[in-house]
Design a protein around this motif. Structure first.
Motif, PDB file in Angstrom:
ATOM      1  N   HIS A   1       0.833  -1.181   0.000  1.00  0.00           N
ATOM      2  CA  HIS A   1       0.000   0.000   0.000  1.00  0.00           C
ATOM      3  C   HIS A   1       0.877   1.243   0.000  1.00  0.00           C
ATOM      4  N   ILE A   2       0.501   2.233  -0.775  1.00  0.00           N
ATOM      5  CA  ILE A   2       1.277   3.453  -0.889  1.00  0.00           C
ATOM      6  C   ILE A   2       0.971   4.348   0.302  1.00  0.00           C
ATOM      7  N   LEU A   3       2.018   4.845   0.938  1.00  0.00           N
ATOM      8  CA  LEU A   3       1.826   5.656   2.126  1.00  0.00           C
ATOM      9  C   LEU A   3       2.389   7.057   1.922  1.00  0.00           C
ATOM     10  N   GLN A   4       3.668   7.237   2.108  1.00  0.00           N
ATOM     11  CA  GLN A   4       4.202   8.595   2.100  1.00  0.00           C
ATOM     12  C   GLN A   4       5.703   8.578   1.872  1.00  0.00           C
ATOM     13  N   THR A   5       6.181   9.518   1.057  1.00  0.00           N
ATOM     14  CA  THR A   5       7.614   9.718   0.894  1.00  0.00           C
ATOM     15  C   THR A   5       8.040  10.856   1.803  1.00  0.00           C
ATOM     16  N   SER A   6       8.547  10.507   2.959  1.00  0.00           N
ATOM     17  CA  SER A   6       9.049  11.531   3.870  1.00  0.00           C
ATOM     18  C   SER A   6      10.032  10.898   4.832  1.00  0.00           C
ATOM     19  N   ALA A   7      11.028  11.690   5.211  1.00  0.00           N
ATOM     20  CA  ALA A   7      12.049  11.203   6.131  1.00  0.00           C
ATOM     21  C   ALA A   7      11.427  10.800   7.469  1.00  0.00           C
ATOM     22  N   GLY A   8      10.497  11.623   7.958  1.00  0.00           N
ATOM     23  CA  GLY A   8       9.874  11.316   9.244  1.00  0.00           C
ATOM     24  C   GLY A   8       9.119  10.015   9.223  1.00  0.00           C
ATOM     25  N   PHE A   9       8.345   9.791   8.156  1.00  0.00           N
ATOM     26  CA  PHE A   9       7.601   8.544   8.056  1.00  0.00           C
ATOM     27  C   PHE A   9       8.542   7.347   7.973  1.00  0.00           C
ATOM     28  N   VAL A  10       9.567   7.459   7.142  1.00  0.00           N
ATOM     29  CA  VAL A  10      10.531   6.373   6.981  1.00  0.00           C
ATOM     30  C   VAL A  10      11.160   6.014   8.321  1.00  0.00           C
ATOM     31  N   ARG A  11      11.591   7.034   9.061  1.00  0.00           N
ATOM     32  CA  ARG A  11      12.247   6.776  10.353  1.00  0.00           C
ATOM     33  C   ARG A  11      11.294   6.095  11.327  1.00  0.00           C
ATOM     34  N   GLU A  12      10.058   6.575  11.383  1.00  0.00           N
ATOM     35  CA  GLU A  12       9.070   5.962  12.279  1.00  0.00           C
ATOM     36  C   GLU A  12       8.850   4.497  11.918  1.00  0.00           C
ATOM     37  N   LYS A  13       8.702   4.227  10.617  1.00  0.00           N
ATOM     38  CA  LYS A  13       8.416   2.873  10.168  1.00  0.00           C
ATOM     39  C   LYS A  13       9.596   1.932  10.418  1.00  0.00           C
ATOM     40  N   ILE A  14      10.808   2.406  10.094  1.00  0.00           N
ATOM     41  CA  ILE A  14      11.983   1.550  10.286  1.00  0.00           C
ATOM     42  C   ILE A  14      12.237   1.291  11.764  1.00  0.00           C
ATOM     43  N   ASP A  15      12.080   2.315  12.597  1.00  0.00           N
ATOM     44  CA  ASP A  15      12.243   2.101  14.038  1.00  0.00           C
ATOM     45  C   ASP A  15      11.263   1.046  14.540  1.00  0.00           C
ATOM     46  N   ASP A  16      10.038   1.112  14.056  1.00  0.00           N
ATOM     47  CA  ASP A  16       9.031   0.130  14.449  1.00  0.00           C
ATOM     48  C   ASP A  16       9.417  -1.272  13.989  1.00  0.00           C
ATOM     49  N   ILE A  17       9.896  -1.369  12.760  1.00  0.00           N
ATOM     50  CA  ILE A  17      10.298  -2.672  12.215  1.00  0.00           C
ATOM     51  C   ILE A  17      11.416  -3.289  13.050  1.00  0.00           C
ATOM     52  N   TYR A  18      12.470  -2.508  13.317  1.00  0.00           N
ATOM     53  CA  TYR A  18      13.605  -3.065  14.048  1.00  0.00           C
ATOM     54  C   TYR A  18      13.263  -3.371  15.502  1.00  0.00           C
ATOM     55  N   GLU A  19      12.377  -2.586  16.099  1.00  0.00           N
ATOM     56  CA  GLU A  19      11.943  -2.918  17.456  1.00  0.00           C
ATOM     57  C   GLU A  19      11.261  -4.273  17.477  1.00  0.00           C
ATOM     58  N   ARG A  20      10.380  -4.492  16.497  1.00  0.00           N
ATOM     59  CA  ARG A  20       9.684  -5.780  16.446  1.00  0.00           C
ATOM     60  C   ARG A  20      10.636  -6.914  16.103  1.00  0.00           C
ATOM     61  N   LEU A  21      11.623  -6.640  15.267  1.00  0.00           N
ATOM     62  CA  LEU A  21      12.607  -7.670  14.933  1.00  0.00           C
ATOM     63  C   LEU A  21      13.414  -8.080  16.163  1.00  0.00           C
ATOM     64  N   LYS A  22      13.775  -7.097  16.970  1.00  0.00           N
ATOM     65  CA  LYS A  22      14.598  -7.398  18.141  1.00  0.00           C
ATOM     66  C   LYS A  22      13.802  -8.043  19.265  1.00  0.00           C
ATOM     67  N   THR A  23      12.539  -7.656  19.412  1.00  0.00           N
ATOM     68  CA  THR A  23      11.768  -8.125  20.563  1.00  0.00           C
ATOM     69  C   THR A  23      10.846  -9.294  20.246  1.00  0.00           C
ATOM     70  N   SER A  24      10.696  -9.615  18.959  1.00  0.00           N
ATOM     71  CA  SER A  24       9.731 -10.656  18.582  1.00  0.00           C
ATOM     72  C   SER A  24      10.396 -11.891  17.994  1.00  0.00           C
ATOM     73  N   GLN A  25      11.630 -12.166  18.404  1.00  0.00           N
ATOM     74  CA  GLN A  25      12.336 -13.318  17.852  1.00  0.00           C
ATOM     75  C   GLN A  25      11.642 -14.639  18.182  1.00  0.00           C
ATOM     76  N   THR A  26      10.878 -14.653  19.235  1.00  0.00           N
ATOM     77  CA  THR A  26      10.188 -15.888  19.578  1.00  0.00           C
ATOM     78  C   THR A  26       8.826 -16.011  18.903  1.00  0.00           C
ATOM     79  N   ASN A  27       8.355 -14.869  18.356  1.00  0.00           N
ATOM     80  CA  ASN A  27       7.098 -14.873  17.604  1.00  0.00           C
ATOM     81  C   ASN A  27       7.466 -14.982  16.136  1.00  0.00           C
ATOM     82  N   ILE A  28       7.797 -16.172  15.679  1.00  0.00           N
ATOM     83  CA  ILE A  28       8.599 -16.348  14.485  1.00  0.00           C
ATOM     84  C   ILE A  28       7.796 -16.463  13.205  1.00  0.00           C
ATOM     85  N   ASN A  29       8.486 -16.094  12.137  1.00  0.00           N
ATOM     86  CA  ASN A  29       8.056 -16.406  10.780  1.00  0.00           C
ATOM     87  C   ASN A  29       8.830 -17.654  10.381  1.00  0.00           C
TER      88      ASN A  29
END
Length: 214
Positions: A1-29
């Motif tokens: 889905h198309i969202l937004q081209t902006s530095a702020g959005f990118v940073r928010e999204k990437i921070d969220d992704i890496y937080e989930r990657l680090k804390t959700s290792q037991t909730n696996i894919n």
């Protein structure tokens, strides 16, 4: 889905992704080396490059390597560019979609532990030269050391920094987190089917590289 081209959005999204990657290792894919698209940031023109950044989100279990893959469209090229690095330099020739237009600003401010000075180069942990060789059936593939200074560079810089931080928390063991940015040409230059085939093949090559099978 198309969202937004902006530095702020990118940073928010990437921070969220890496937080989930680090804390959700037991909730696996369950998929080995799985790479799934989290968000697509489509957008504005940067004088020389039109940018479309895809933030890739992979969740893996404790035994798996995690790959975060980003794609951006470079409308001025006819080949695939595997980006070696990103730079701690936000210099936007036009404002992003939130009106942000920095000039020679640090994406990360320096501190004693990170030493994030202006222009600092962040390199991917992946062997991009090897990946390029693997992809020579696609004779349009090159290694690039300049992702620009707009939202694509911003995206990659943030992702590489977060990737490094995640690996530093890994108690000195081998790198479990890897990030890569690839600039692709528009579909008018290289067809969508060929680009999808390219992405599938390079994902397989990345998986082989990080698993040590090649």
């Amino acid at each position: 889905h198309i969202l937004q081209t902006s530095a702020g959005f990118v940073r928010e999204k990437i921070d969220d992704i890496y937080e989930r990657l680090k804390t959700s290792q037991t909730n696996i894919n369950k998929g080995d080396g799985a790479i799934a698209t989290e968000a697509k940031v489509d957008g504005s023109v940067d004088a020389s490059i039109n940018n479309e950044a895809i933030v890739g989100d992979s969740i893996a279990n404790e035994a798996k390597k995690v790959i975060v893959l980003h794609l951006g469209v470079n409308y001025r090229v006819k080949h695939f560019q595997i980006e070696q690095c990103a730079f701690n330099d936000a210099t936007f020739r036009v404002p992003d979609e939130r009106g942000y237009q920095p000039h020679r600003e640090c994406i990360f401010e320096g501190d004693e532990s990170a030493c994030h000075e202006l222009g600092k180069c962040f390199n991917t942990t992946l062997d991009v030269q090897n990946l390029c060789q693997e992809m020579q059936t696609y004779n349009e593939t090159i290694v690039s050391k300049d992702p620009g200074r707009f939202v694509c560079n911003y995206t990659y810089c943030v992702s590489l920094d977060r990737c490094h931080s995640a690996n530093m928390c890994n108690n000195g063991e081998e790198d479990m987190f890897h990030s890569l940015f690839i600039h692709v040409p528009p579909f008018e230059v290289v067809s969508e089917d060929r680009q999808l085939d390219f992405i599938l093949k390079i994902m397989q090559s990345i998986e082989q590289q990080v698993s040590g099978s090649k």
